[in-house]
Design a protein around this motif. Structure first.
Motif, short mmCIF file in Angstrom:
data_model
loop_
_atom_site.label_atom_id
_atom_site.label_comp_id
_atom_site.label_asym_id
_atom_site.label_seq_id
_atom_site.Cartn_x
_atom_site.Cartn_y
_atom_site.Cartn_z
N GLU A 38 0.80 -1.22 0.00
CA GLU A 38 0.00 0.00 0.00
C GLU A 38 0.84 1.28 0.00
OE1 GLU A 38 -2.41 -0.53 3.47
OE2 GLU A 38 -3.61 -2.09 2.53
N SER A 39 2.14 1.18 -0.23
CA SER A 39 3.01 2.35 -0.08
C SER A 39 2.81 3.44 -1.13
CB SER A 39 4.47 1.92 -0.08
OG SER A 39 4.87 1.51 -1.37
N MET A 40 2.13 3.13 -2.23
CA MET A 40 1.90 4.14 -3.27
C MET A 40 0.43 4.54 -3.37
SD MET A 40 4.72 5.14 -4.56
CE MET A 40 4.27 5.94 -6.08
N LEU A 106 -0.25 13.92 -3.67
CA LEU A 106 -0.56 13.53 -2.29
C LEU A 106 -1.91 14.06 -1.81
CD1 LEU A 106 2.89 14.06 -0.52
CD2 LEU A 106 1.93 11.94 -1.43
N ASN A 107 -2.56 14.91 -2.61
CA ASN A 107 -3.81 15.55 -2.17
C ASN A 107 -4.87 14.57 -1.66
OD1 ASN A 107 -2.74 18.06 -2.57
ND2 ASN A 107 -3.77 18.41 -4.52
N LEU A 116 1.42 14.26 6.58
CA LEU A 116 1.74 12.95 6.02
C LEU A 116 3.20 12.56 6.24
CD1 LEU A 116 -0.10 13.24 2.59
CD2 LEU A 116 -0.90 12.12 4.67
N THR A 117 4.07 13.56 6.24
CA THR A 117 5.51 13.28 6.30
C THR A 117 6.12 14.06 7.45
OG1 THR A 117 5.40 13.25 3.89
CG2 THR A 117 7.57 13.09 4.87
N ASN A 142 2.09 7.02 -0.05
CA ASN A 142 1.40 6.78 1.21
C ASN A 142 2.44 6.95 2.32
OD1 ASN A 142 -0.22 5.99 3.31
ND2 ASN A 142 -0.65 3.95 2.50
N ARG A 143 2.81 8.19 2.59
CA ARG A 143 3.96 8.50 3.45
C ARG A 143 3.87 7.92 4.85
NH1 ARG A 143 6.12 13.18 0.76
NH2 ARG A 143 6.30 12.41 -1.35
#
Length: 178
Positions: A38-40, A106-107, A116-117, A142-143
């Protein structure tokens, strides 16, 4: 030769030519790959099928696939830093070489209102102030749930398999990547 033998020989030649072309394409031009994890998300989801180009240059914000430095797998991540770049994150804003970037991809993840980061500098994460030659700094979209350069450091350009060009599965999400 009788007509049956000629026909079989013709089929054999066609199959051999097709296999040689397939080998050349997979070895030098493009390769299919599958997204795992799910990282992207939400841009790429677990199970998406992609076509990855092995030719052409890699630019900032391209999605690439590469040999994972920490396990026997391939990862898909977004290129954030190129050789010579300085990178930092402050209040959920990315800075590359002192310039801020919006990261509009990232919106969909920003709707929660939570950063997120976490804040970082390249020096904090890697001990280096710039991305070294022949290296890249990559992050997942998906930071909050991505194993990326914040954890394993830079990736070698030699580890790059290619640039994501097309999502072809599922069919209803088929698209040429930007």
């Amino acid at each position: 030769m009788n007509s049956f033998t000629r026909e079989m020989f013709s089929w054999f030649k066609s199959i051999v030519v097709a296999l040689v072309l397939l080998y050349i394409c997979r070895s030098f031009l493009f390769v299919p790959t599958i997204v795992h994890g799910e990282s992207m998300m939400p841009n790429l989801q677990d199970g998406n099928r992609l076509i990855v180009s092995k030719v052409g240059s890699i630019h900032r914000f391209d999605e690439i696939t590469f040999k994972a430095p920490d396990e026997n797998a391939n990862y898909v991540k977004r290129v954030i830093g190129l050789p010579g770049d300085t990178i930092s994150m402050k209040n959920d804003v990315l800075y590359v070489n002192g310039r801020s970037y919006k990261e509009s991809y990232l919106n969909p993840n920003r709707k929660t209102g939570v950063n997120l980061t976490e804040d970082f500098t390249l020096k904090d994460l890697t001990g280096k102030s710039k991305v070294p030659p022949n290296s890249l700094f990559v992050l997942g979209d998906n930071r909050t749930n991505s194993k990326d350069s914040r954890y394993f450091g830079f990736i070698s350009k030699n580890a790059v398999i290619g640039k994501v060009e097309v999502r072809f599965w599922p069919f209803n999400e088929m698209e040429v990547m930007k």
